[in-house]
Design an enzyme around this catalytic site. Structure first.
Site, PDB file in Angstrom:
ATOM      1  N   ILE A 528       0.634  -1.170  -0.072  1.00 15.95           N
ATOM      2  CA  ILE A 528      -0.018   0.102   0.125  1.00 15.95           C
ATOM      3  C   ILE A 528       0.944   1.155   0.134  1.00 15.95           C
ATOM      4  CG2 ILE A 528      -2.089  -0.914   1.251  1.00 15.95           C
ATOM      5  CD1 ILE A 528      -1.093  -0.066   3.697  1.00 15.95           C
ATOM      6  N   VAL A 530       5.377   2.902  -0.367  1.00 15.19           N
ATOM      7  CA  VAL A 530       6.707   2.630  -0.421  1.00 15.19           C
ATOM      8  C   VAL A 530       7.330   3.934   0.200  1.00 15.19           C
ATOM      9  CG1 VAL A 530       8.684   2.356  -1.744  1.00 15.19           C
ATOM     10  CG2 VAL A 530       6.674   1.395  -2.843  1.00 15.19           C
ATOM     11  N   VAL A 536       5.574  -0.898   2.151  1.00 12.27           N
ATOM     12  CA  VAL A 536       4.564  -0.966   3.260  1.00 12.27           C
ATOM     13  C   VAL A 536       3.336  -1.969   2.732  1.00 12.27           C
ATOM     14  CG1 VAL A 536       2.758   0.321   4.865  1.00 12.27           C
ATOM     15  CG2 VAL A 536       4.783   1.597   4.222  1.00 12.27           C
ATOM     16  N   ASP A 646       5.941  17.376   9.343  1.00 11.62           N
ATOM     17  CA  ASP A 646       5.420  17.300   8.189  1.00 11.62           C
ATOM     18  C   ASP A 646       3.781  17.076   8.217  1.00 11.62           C
ATOM     19  OD1 ASP A 646       5.246  17.042   5.537  1.00 11.62           O
ATOM     20  OD2 ASP A 646       6.056  15.161   5.326  1.00 11.62           O
TER      21      ASP A 646
END
Ligand SMILES: *[C@@H]1O[C@H](CO)[C@@H](O)[C@H](O)[C@H]1NC(C)=O
Ligand SMILES: *[C@@H]1O[C@H](CO)[C@@H](O)[C@H](O)[C@H]1NC(C)=O
Ligand SMILES: *[C@@H]1O[C@H](CO)[C@@H](O)[C@H](O)[C@H]1NC(C)=O
Ligand SMILES: *[C@@H]1O[C@H](CO)[C@@H](O)[C@H](O)[C@H]1NC(C)=O
Ligand SMILES: *[C@@H]1O[C@H](CO)[C@@H](O)[C@H](O)[C@H]1NC(C)=O
Ligand SMILES: *[C@@H]1O[C@H](CO)[C@@H](O)[C@H](O)[C@H]1NC(C)=O
Ligand SMILES: *[C@@H]1O[C@H](CO)[C@@H](O)[C@H](O)[C@H]1NC(C)=O
Ligand SMILES: *[C@@H]1O[C@H](CO)[C@@H](O)[C@H](O)[C@H]1NC(C)=O
Length: 855
Positions: A528, A530, A536, A646
């Site tokens: 799902i 990267v 991942v 972030d």
């Protein structure tokens, strides 16, 4: 781990006035000694400390000395900068009142005195025949607790002779050993102890009254730090409970409303100050959730001692019997079934407390003391909920009249970080605008690294004691001093070899077979996302539990250290609004992390460029509130600040109940790479469109950078458009600029998501827009704290739901002040973890460390 919505609203003036009266009575017969000093002086709280020499039996075996170094985190130079050093057994003698119990508080600041090495001080302290400390190393203890100084508090039974002797004896087991002491308090106290029921043995009262006690923890549950001068005359220190909360359920903290009068009388004063009773933590409004949950705290204690756990209660909300009824567990045993504070106390606003005794054996695991509350579902109360206002834990002396436990052992990670620090050049000054990138910053980074790691490694957290107060570090229940032996006992020696036993115990260990099975042998169809770390995968464990599995790319730059650090940190950073780590797998050189799976994906995919149904305004508010809570926790929940760096709508994930979770706050780089200054300094991380302009300009990172980014998120949620949209006319490309422009012109409504037209109440809209606008202030100082943002969003939700009468009891001015003050002006280094994007991030993450003084 924390919903630290500290809406402080207090009746402090009242408590302050009443303190004054009480204190003058109590101070007769009190001794406050600043050891080794020659004159009486007041400390920063205004308490006067006198020289110690006239209380010494003989001065032959001791010498006064002055600390050679003043640690910036010392709360006051008195009594810490002077010391008395003993090279042979020596005693102080105090003439005390015959019938009173006495507090004895010992203050230690382990540093170099008269050229002696701080590591050489091992000694015992005996007071009136009771061993308070034995083979005690203040240096090791402070190091393991990451404190500059240590305070130990004891309560001694009355001494029949009226002569209390306090004897310091250097250990004869260590060469060159000596003893030292910086400050001594001997203060008469009212007898606040009664006999307590032993949990599990209701017919066995434990004789607390005739026991000597050591204060292990003293917490203002759901409230804030209370300093000795603000205690109700007993000069105790009360700490915030949130660092000790365990598990996903943090409950909610709240303050007594204005319409609640607490019936606080002189009789209550010895038990706890009014502030303790006027704030509380409850499980939260969701009865269905609460019915299957516990509100749990975990504390590190010494094995082989009896403990008394005191629960302070004061119902601030309910008025009737059987509205809020709950069970109390201590160490997983039922201490009380069907606790009903209204029934016990006789009504709302009436303070009370209950004591339970429990024995902690030496078996592995028992060095943790667990306290849990759970709604008594069988009593069919009106609400499934529980409440707690204060919590104290005391250790009772054993049959040898001993209260001393072993020294904590600093964890391997701490030792490693310490070694790194030694290789680094000395820190030039306390001011560390290190992010900017000068090489001189490296030392500060190393130092903070040590502190940061150590913050998770605490053993023997003793409140009252080592002052996790405004100057302390995160008082997490740290790793055990039996790290290595424990992991062997548990049979997981391979898996846990690099991990503290606490991380191991908090975090599940998966076998590679389980992981392979859960991901169809890492099938590409399961991928799902990267990231810099690797791929991942979506996966399933235990037959049906969906998880997100991050598998380190063997060629990933992030090595074993990062993997360990992430586990160490993430296993303890738990909060309802942070995506949590379930476990890890470390086998065959594989490094795999297992996280909660977020069924509803990212916030962004529900806002625009989507075929999903639009979110209602209320849903959006709730999601923003959840995310704000998560960030508020990162900023203030720990005693150091974690800056996300972030914050954006793709990093706010949603579970299947629409609970917002800030994601992936953790591929933090500590370990040797942190010394890699070029890494740390040059990467201005974050996403364009969300980047704090001040951070960009000055490369100076503060938690207000997250506030800025969160302001962009708020506008994104309101307007349902990307933070940057290059296809728009120039002035509209940046959402932050465009929304601010519209807000200033008073035409913000024109750019609101059409799905929301007519759905937002005017008051709610106004508040929301103002909040977002303030977050985008050019200067960090002008931006609200995350706590203020949170409060304002909650207010928005309230006015949206009840446009006619807002039920919030406090106004901004009262609540904002303490929040704003909570994170500033505190002399400490802020460690920040670089935080990655969501499960699908391709960011490489770095840690950055700053000193708030540099702001
Ligand atoms: C103090 O002792 C420790 C180990 O015992 C040693 O590593 C350190 O260098 C000594 N410090 C000083 C200042 O002598
Ligand atoms: C005591 O409480 C008052 C009122 O909240 C506060 O202003 C003061 O700073 C506190 N004193 C200390 C030493 O914390
Ligand atoms: C206090 O007043 C508010 C509104 O004024 C109300 O919602 C709340 O239930 C009241 N609290 C109590 C304990 O009466
Ligand atoms: C209490 O239960 C927890 C798990 O819920 C366990 O980890 C802990 O060891 C138990 N504590 C004791 C003292 O049995
Ligand atoms: C709550 O804690 C008790 C005692 O540790 C434990 O037996 C029970 O299973 C816990 N309940 C939940 C829902 O975690
Ligand atoms: C604790 O010490 C006192 C003496 O100060 C002694 O009388 C008492 O029995 C001790 N407690 C226990 C549990 O042995
Ligand atoms: C004293 O404490 C040190 C450090 O914790 C430990 O290594 C040593 O074995 C202890 N000595 C005794 C006699 O308990
Ligand atoms: C610093 O980072 C660079 C780039 O990743 C790497 O090549 C270098 O070895 C690192 N230096 C140290 C001391 O870790």
């Amino acid at each position: 781990m924390i919903t630290k919505t500290h809406l402080l609203f207090s009746l402090i003036l009242f408590s302050f006035l009443s303190n004054v009266v009480f204190k003058t009575e109590a101070s007769a017969g009190s001794f406050l000694l600043s050891c080794g000093s020659t004159s009486s002086d007041a400390d920063s709280d205004g308490r006067t400390w006198e020289p110690d020499s006239k209380y010494l039996e003989t001065q032959d075996n001791s010498m006064p000395s002055t600390a050679e170094f003043q640690d910036p985190s010392l709360p006051s130079t008195i009594p810490y900068m002077s010391a008395r050093v003993f090279t042979a057994p020596s005693s102080y003698k105090f003439s005390i009142s015959l019938n009173d119990r006495h507090w004895v508080r010992l203050h230690f600041y382990p540093t170099s005195y008269s050229g002696l090495n701080a590591t050489d001080a091992f000694f015992s302290v005996v007071a009136g025949g009771v061993t308070l400390l034995n083979n005690f190393s203040a240096y090791i203890t402070a190091e393991a607790l990451t404190q500059a100084y240590i305070i130990r508090e004891f309560s001694l039974v009355p001494v029949p002779t009226g002569q209390l002797s306090l004897t310091f004896t250097p250990s004869d087991k260590h060469d060159g050993s000596y003893a030292f002491i910086n400050g001594i308090e001997v203060i008469p106290m009212p007898n606040v102890f009664q006999n307590a029921m032993l949990v599990g043995f209701p017919d066995q009262p434990v004789d607390v009254q005739s026991s000597n006690l050591q204060t292990m923890y003293r917490l203002n549950v759901g409230g804030q730090y209370i300093s000795p001068v603000n205690d109700s005359g007993l000069t105790r220190t009360w700490y915030d409970d949130s660092p000790y909360l365990f598990g996903a359920n943090m409950g909610i903290s709240f303050e007594a409303g204005k319409n609640v009068t607490i019936q606080y009388t002189d009789e209550q004063k010895p038990a706890a100050p009014l502030d303790v009773y006027s704030s509380a933590r409850t499980m939260g409004p969701e009865s269905t959730v609460n019915a299957n949950a516990n509100l749990t705290w975990v504390f590190q204690v010494d094995g082989s001692f009896m403990y008394v756990v005191r629960f302070h209660f004061c119902e601030l909300d309910m008025t009737k019997v059987n509205q809020r009824v709950f069970d109390i567990y201590v160490n997983n045993q039922t201490a009380q079934v069907g606790a009903d504070v209204i029934l016990w106390s006789g009504g709302r606003g009436i303070p009370m407390y209950k004591d339970f005794a429990v024995f902690s054996t030496e078996e592995p695991g028992d060095e943790m003391l667990w306290v849990a509350l759970h709604p008594t579902v069988s009593a069919r109360p009106e609400y499934y909920d529980a409440i707690l206002n204060g919590l104290e834990i005391f250790k009772l002396n054993d049959s040898n009249a001993n209260l001393a436990g072993p020294n904590p052992v600093p964890s391997p990670m701490l030792i490693k970080a310490e070694e790194m620090r030694e290789f680094a050049p000395p820190r030039s000054n306390g001011n560390a605008e290190v992010i900017g990138g000068a090489a001189g910053g490296a030392a500060a980074v190393g130092l903070v690294a040590a502190i940061c790691i150590a913050a998770y490694q605490r053993k023997k957290k003793v409140v009252g004691a080592d002052a996790a107060g405004p100057y302390g570090w995160l008082p997490l229940y740290g790793s055990s001093h039996t790290t290595t032996s424990k992991s062997t006992i548990s049979g997981k020696s391979t898996a846990s070899s690099h991990l503290s036993s606490l991380a191991v115990s908090l975090c599940r260990h998966f076998s590679l077979a389980e992981i392979k099975h859960g991901t169809k042998n890492f099938d590409e169809s399961q991928v799902i996302g990267v990231g810099g770390f690797g791929k991942v995968y979506k996966g399933v464990i235990d037959g049906s539990t969906k998880v997100a599995i991050k598998r380190a790319n063997p060629s990933s730059e992030q090595g074993v250290n990062e993997f360990q650090t992430e586990i160490e940190m993430l296993s303890k950073l738990r909060h309802r609004h942070l995506v949590s780590l379930i476990g890890y797998c470390e086998e065959n050189d594989e490094m795999i992390l297992v996280y909660d799976y977020m069924a509803f994906g990212t916030l962004r995919e529900h806002l625009y460029k989507t075929n999903k149904p639009p979110l209602s305004w209320k849903q959006r508010l709730e999601i923003c509130i959840g995310a704000a809570r998560g960030l508020h926790y990162l900023h203030t929940g720990a005693k150091y600040t974690i800056i996300h760096r972030d914050v954006k709508t793709t990093n706010i994930l949603l579970d299947d109940k629409w609970v917002a979770k800030v994601s992936d706050f953790g591929l933090s780089k500590t370990g040797p790479d942190m010394m890699n200054q070029s890494h740390v300094s040059t990467v201005v991380k974050g996403s364009f469109g969300y980047l704090d302009p001040e951070y960009f300009r000055r490369q100076q990172l503060t938690e207000k950078s997250d506030v800025y980014s969160f302001g962009v998120v708020l506008f994104e949620v309101l307007c349902a458009r990307p933070a940057l949209n290059p296809s728009l006319p120039k002035e509209q490309v940046s959402l932050a600029d465009w929304a601010l422009h519209c807000q200033k012109k008073g035409v913000l409504e024109d750019i609101v998501d059409p799905h929301l037209k007519g759905k937002i109440t005017p008051e709610c809209f106004k508040k929301f827009a103002e909040t977002a606008e303030k977050c985008l202030s050019d200067h960090g100082l002008d931006r609200p704290s995350m706590g203020d943002v949170l409060w304002n969003l909650e207010y928005c939700l309230q006015v949206q739901e009840n446009p006619d009468g807002v039920k919030m009891e406090k106004d901004d001015s009262e609540t904002n002040a303490p929040m704003a003050a909570s994170s500033s002006d505190i002399e400490m280094y802020h460690a920040t973890l670089g935080l990655g994007a969501g499960g699908s991030s391709d960011d490489v993450i770095f840690s950055q460390f700053i000193n708030p003084k540099g702001r």
